[in-house]
Design a protein around this motif. Structure first.
Motif, PDB file in Angstrom:
ATOM      1  N   GLN A   1      58.551  27.661  37.627  1.00  0.00           N
ATOM      2  CA  GLN A   1      58.373  28.359  38.892  1.00  0.00           C
ATOM      3  C   GLN A   1      57.891  27.406  39.973  1.00  0.00           C
ATOM      4  OE1 GLN A   1      55.476  31.491  38.834  1.00  0.00           O
ATOM      5  NE2 GLN A   1      53.750  30.141  38.429  1.00  0.00           N
ATOM      6  N   ILE A   2      58.174  27.792  41.210  1.00  0.00           N
ATOM      7  CA  ILE A   2      57.724  27.063  42.398  1.00  0.00           C
ATOM      8  C   ILE A   2      56.673  27.914  43.102  1.00  0.00           C
ATOM      9  CG2 ILE A   2      58.402  26.176  44.672  1.00  0.00           C
ATOM     10  CD1 ILE A   2      61.202  25.695  43.470  1.00  0.00           C
ATOM     11  N   GLU A   3      55.574  27.289  43.485  1.00  0.00           N
ATOM     12  CA  GLU A   3      54.544  27.966  44.264  1.00  0.00           C
ATOM     13  C   GLU A   3      54.483  27.353  45.658  1.00  0.00           C
ATOM     14  OE1 GLU A   3      50.747  28.015  42.422  1.00  0.00           O
ATOM     15  OE2 GLU A   3      51.409  29.171  40.668  1.00  0.00           O
ATOM     16  N   ILE A   4      54.633  28.185  46.662  1.00  0.00           N
ATOM     17  CA  ILE A   4      54.532  27.761  48.061  1.00  0.00           C
ATOM     18  C   ILE A   4      53.388  28.533  48.705  1.00  0.00           C
ATOM     19  CG2 ILE A   4      55.709  27.700  50.304  1.00  0.00           C
ATOM     20  CD1 ILE A   4      58.349  27.479  48.785  1.00  0.00           C
TER      21      ILE A   4
ATOM     22  N   GLY B   1      58.652  22.624  28.654  1.00  0.00           N
ATOM     23  CA  GLY B   1      57.644  23.654  28.832  1.00  0.00           C
ATOM     24  C   GLY B   1      57.843  24.434  30.118  1.00  0.00           C
ATOM     25  N   GLU B   2      56.972  25.412  30.323  1.00  0.00           N
ATOM     26  CA  GLU B   2      56.986  26.220  31.549  1.00  0.00           C
ATOM     27  C   GLU B   2      56.192  25.473  32.616  1.00  0.00           C
ATOM     28  OE1 GLU B   2      55.499  30.111  30.756  1.00  0.00           O
ATOM     29  OE2 GLU B   2      56.778  30.391  28.992  1.00  0.00           O
ATOM     30  N   ASP B   3      56.891  24.868  33.540  1.00  0.00           N
ATOM     31  CA  ASP B   3      56.254  24.008  34.533  1.00  0.00           C
ATOM     32  C   ASP B   3      56.172  24.697  35.890  1.00  0.00           C
ATOM     33  OD1 ASP B   3      56.081  21.804  32.658  1.00  0.00           O
ATOM     34  OD2 ASP B   3      58.244  21.627  32.902  1.00  0.00           O
ATOM     35  N   THR B   4      55.139  24.317  36.649  1.00  0.00           N
ATOM     36  CA  THR B   4      54.918  24.887  37.980  1.00  0.00           C
ATOM     37  C   THR B   4      54.901  23.761  39.004  1.00  0.00           C
ATOM     38  OG1 THR B   4      53.583  26.679  37.023  1.00  0.00           O
ATOM     39  CG2 THR B   4      53.377  26.282  39.394  1.00  0.00           C
ATOM     40  N   PHE B   5      55.688  23.922  40.048  1.00  0.00           N
ATOM     41  CA  PHE B   5      55.783  22.942  41.130  1.00  0.00           C
ATOM     42  C   PHE B   5      55.104  23.543  42.366  1.00  0.00           C
ATOM     43  CE2 PHE B   5      59.335  22.591  38.238  1.00  0.00           C
ATOM     44  CZ  PHE B   5      59.406  21.236  37.960  1.00  0.00           C
ATOM     45  N   VAL B   6      54.072  22.848  42.860  1.00  0.00           N
ATOM     46  CA  VAL B   6      53.194  23.422  43.875  1.00  0.00           C
ATOM     47  C   VAL B   6      53.357  22.682  45.200  1.00  0.00           C
ATOM     48  CG1 VAL B   6      50.804  23.938  44.495  1.00  0.00           C
ATOM     49  CG2 VAL B   6      51.553  24.121  42.102  1.00  0.00           C
ATOM     50  N   PHE B   7      53.485  23.477  46.270  1.00  0.00           N
ATOM     51  CA  PHE B   7      53.569  22.953  47.636  1.00  0.00           C
ATOM     52  C   PHE B   7      52.619  23.796  48.484  1.00  0.00           C
ATOM     53  CE2 PHE B   7      57.485  22.542  45.338  1.00  0.00           C
ATOM     54  CZ  PHE B   7      57.870  21.229  45.549  1.00  0.00           C
TER      55      PHE B   7
ATOM     56  N   ALA C   1      64.431  16.460  14.787  1.00  0.00           N
ATOM     57  CA  ALA C   1      63.285  16.693  15.664  1.00  0.00           C
ATOM     58  C   ALA C   1      63.537  16.125  17.054  1.00  0.00           C
ATOM     59  CB  ALA C   1      62.031  16.056  15.075  1.00  0.00           C
ATOM     60  N   SER C   2      62.984  16.797  18.038  1.00  0.00           N
ATOM     61  CA  SER C   2      62.996  16.275  19.405  1.00  0.00           C
ATOM     62  C   SER C   2      61.675  16.637  20.061  1.00  0.00           C
ATOM     63  CB  SER C   2      64.167  16.855  20.207  1.00  0.00           C
ATOM     64  OG  SER C   2      64.101  18.261  20.251  1.00  0.00           O
ATOM     65  N   PRO C   3      61.187  15.817  20.982  1.00  0.00           N
ATOM     66  CA  PRO C   3      59.901  16.086  21.628  1.00  0.00           C
ATOM     67  C   PRO C   3      59.933  17.386  22.434  1.00  0.00           C
ATOM     68  CG  PRO C   3      60.592  13.814  21.973  1.00  0.00           C
ATOM     69  CD  PRO C   3      61.778  14.545  21.417  1.00  0.00           C
ATOM     70  N   LEU C   4      58.764  17.929  22.643  1.00  0.00           N
ATOM     71  CA  LEU C   4      58.626  19.159  23.414  1.00  0.00           C
ATOM     72  C   LEU C   4      57.610  18.944  24.519  1.00  0.00           C
ATOM     73  CD1 LEU C   4      59.392  22.177  23.648  1.00  0.00           C
ATOM     74  CD2 LEU C   4      57.426  22.682  22.198  1.00  0.00           C
ATOM     75  N   GLY C   5      57.974  19.317  25.738  1.00  0.00           N
ATOM     76  CA  GLY C   5      57.071  19.159  26.869  1.00  0.00           C
ATOM     77  C   GLY C   5      56.026  20.255  26.931  1.00  0.00           C
ATOM     78  N   GLY C   6      54.920  19.956  27.589  1.00  0.00           N
ATOM     79  CA  GLY C   6      53.871  20.938  27.793  1.00  0.00           C
ATOM     80  C   GLY C   6      54.133  21.800  29.015  1.00  0.00           C
ATOM     81  N   ASN C   7      53.198  22.706  29.299  1.00  0.00           N
ATOM     82  CA  ASN C   7      53.276  23.558  30.486  1.00  0.00           C
ATOM     83  C   ASN C   7      52.481  22.874  31.595  1.00  0.00           C
ATOM     84  OD1 ASN C   7      54.655  25.461  28.894  1.00  0.00           O
ATOM     85  ND2 ASN C   7      52.741  26.429  28.278  1.00  0.00           N
ATOM     86  N   ASP C   8      53.184  22.146  32.432  1.00  0.00           N
ATOM     87  CA  ASP C   8      52.538  21.255  33.393  1.00  0.00           C
ATOM     88  C   ASP C   8      52.572  21.803  34.814  1.00  0.00           C
ATOM     89  OD1 ASP C   8      52.209  19.181  31.329  1.00  0.00           O
ATOM     90  OD2 ASP C   8      54.380  19.009  31.460  1.00  0.00           O
ATOM     91  N   ILE C   9      51.640  21.300  35.623  1.00  0.00           N
ATOM     92  CA  ILE C   9      51.573  21.642  37.044  1.00  0.00           C
ATOM     93  C   ILE C   9      51.728  20.362  37.845  1.00  0.00           C
ATOM     94  CG2 ILE C   9      50.154  22.605  38.890  1.00  0.00           C
ATOM     95  CD1 ILE C   9      48.718  24.290  36.779  1.00  0.00           C
ATOM     96  N   LEU C  10      52.741  20.320  38.716  1.00  0.00           N
ATOM     97  CA  LEU C  10      53.005  19.163  39.566  1.00  0.00           C
ATOM     98  C   LEU C  10      52.761  19.564  41.009  1.00  0.00           C
ATOM     99  CD1 LEU C  10      54.567  18.622  36.854  1.00  0.00           C
ATOM    100  CD2 LEU C  10      56.178  17.287  38.206  1.00  0.00           C
ATOM    101  N   ILE C  11      51.902  18.808  41.695  1.00  0.00           N
ATOM    102  CA  ILE C  11      51.484  19.163  43.050  1.00  0.00           C
ATOM    103  C   ILE C  11      51.978  18.103  44.024  1.00  0.00           C
ATOM    104  CG2 ILE C  11      49.513  19.660  44.534  1.00  0.00           C
ATOM    105  CD1 ILE C  11      47.971  20.437  41.977  1.00  0.00           C
ATOM    106  N   SER C  12      52.726  18.532  45.012  1.00  0.00           N
ATOM    107  CA  SER C  12      53.319  17.620  45.986  1.00  0.00           C
ATOM    108  C   SER C  12      52.261  16.933  46.835  1.00  0.00           C
ATOM    109  CB  SER C  12      54.277  18.408  46.895  1.00  0.00           C
ATOM    110  OG  SER C  12      54.729  17.620  47.963  1.00  0.00           O
TER     111      SER C  12
END
Length: 303
Positions: free
Chosen positions: A240-243, A208-214, A178-189
């Motif tokens: 994905q990255i969101e600008i 997980g499917e993560d989104t990086f927001v700027f 077993a290994s941990p699994l990340g969630g689908n997170d949103i990180l905002i600069s």
């Protein structure tokens, strides 16, 4: 957090720096450590800000779920906002460390006792059915069959009965890598800040499917930021990255490969000046696809 414990959906806010000097915030959405089949909640975290007119420093460590995740624990779908620097003249330093799930993820081998009433569980579907049932949470949420089957290996220790070979009531131990699994997170600069962004964890190879927001929701200059785990392989669609800046069009996005460091740098220009840079660690030479997300100045970037 242990066993099949479930984290709540929490909102945490770091303290601001309004008098100068140094401020440190360390926030984790659910726990210091997560073990077994624990599941993180869907948390929202805000880093502390350096107030306008204040000459000081602030450091924010914002962890969506925990410091360390072990075993088959799973992170929630968290939203993490980096702290902002209220000064636009270079006064003060705000540094954000944003982790969608944890600083570290460490796998292990778990033993699951299966009471078998149907014979030896040498069938993959039989094994995964019992293991998936074992990780079900009280609210009906599961880690998901795909997550379970990903970790199931066919290591079934069976105690033979040499007399009649009757296995109808034997107990079997299923060992799961077993290994941990990340969630689908949103990180905002954060604005006017240095953001170190990890969609999952510092040492995670998948997540997980993560989104990086700027964007310009807080200010016009997000700073010189770094994404350490931008991957196509995460989840079904990848990260994905969101600008989103009103004065940015496609020609304002400049992509530079640094083959010395192995990184790719995205510089975001605008009609009123530069908005900042995004460094993608280890992705020099990678082909990135840029698409319009709707409104002018709103772009999505994927690998």
């Amino acid at each position: 957090m242990y066993d099949s414990s479930l984290g709540g959906d929490d909102t945490l806010e770091g303290g601001n720096n309004s008098i100068g000097g140094s401020v440190f915030n360390g926030l984790a959405g659910d726990a210091l450590e997560m073990y077994d089949y624990s599941l993180g909640g869907h948390d929202t975290l805000y880093g502390g800000d350096l107030q306008a007119g204040v000459n000081g420093n602030i450091t924010n460590y914002l962890l969506g779920d925990a410091i360390t995740m072990y075993d088959a624990s799973k992170g929630g779908d968290d939203v993490i906002h980096g702290g902002n620097n209220g000064n636009n003249d270079g006064t003060g330093i705000v540094e954000n460390y944003l982790y969608g799930d944890a600083i570290e993820m460490n796998g292990s081998t778990l033993a699951v006792l299966v009471q078998d009433h149907y014979g030896k569980p040498d069938d993959h579907h039989h094994v995964s059915h019992h293991v998936e049932h074992h990780v079900e949470h009280d609210n009906g949420k599961k880690h998901g069959k795909k997550h379970v089957e990903h970790h199931v290996e066919h290591h079934v220790e069976h105690e033979d009965d040499d007399d009649d070979h009757d296995h109808n009531h034997d107990d079997d131990v299923v060992f799961i890598n077993a290994s941990p699994l990340g969630g689908n997170d949103i990180l905002i600069s954060g604005n006017n800040a240095i953001d170190h962004m990890y969609g999952d964890a510092g040492n995670a190879l998948a997540g997980g499917e993560d989104t990086f927001v700027f964007n310009d929701e807080v200010g016009t200059f997000f700073g010189d930021d770094i994404i350490y785990d931008f991957r196509q392989s995460d989840g079904l669609h990848g990260d994905q990255i969101e600008i989103d800046f009103a004065d940015v069009d496609f020609t304002d996005l400049v992509f530079t490969d640094d083959f010395v460091t192995g990184d790719q740098i995205i510089t975001v220009h605008g009609d009123h000046g530069d908005h900042g840079t995004i460094t993608l660690v280890g992705l020099a030479g990678a082909h990135l696809t840029v698409g319009h997300a709707g409104d002018p100045g709103d772009f999505d970037i994927i690998i």
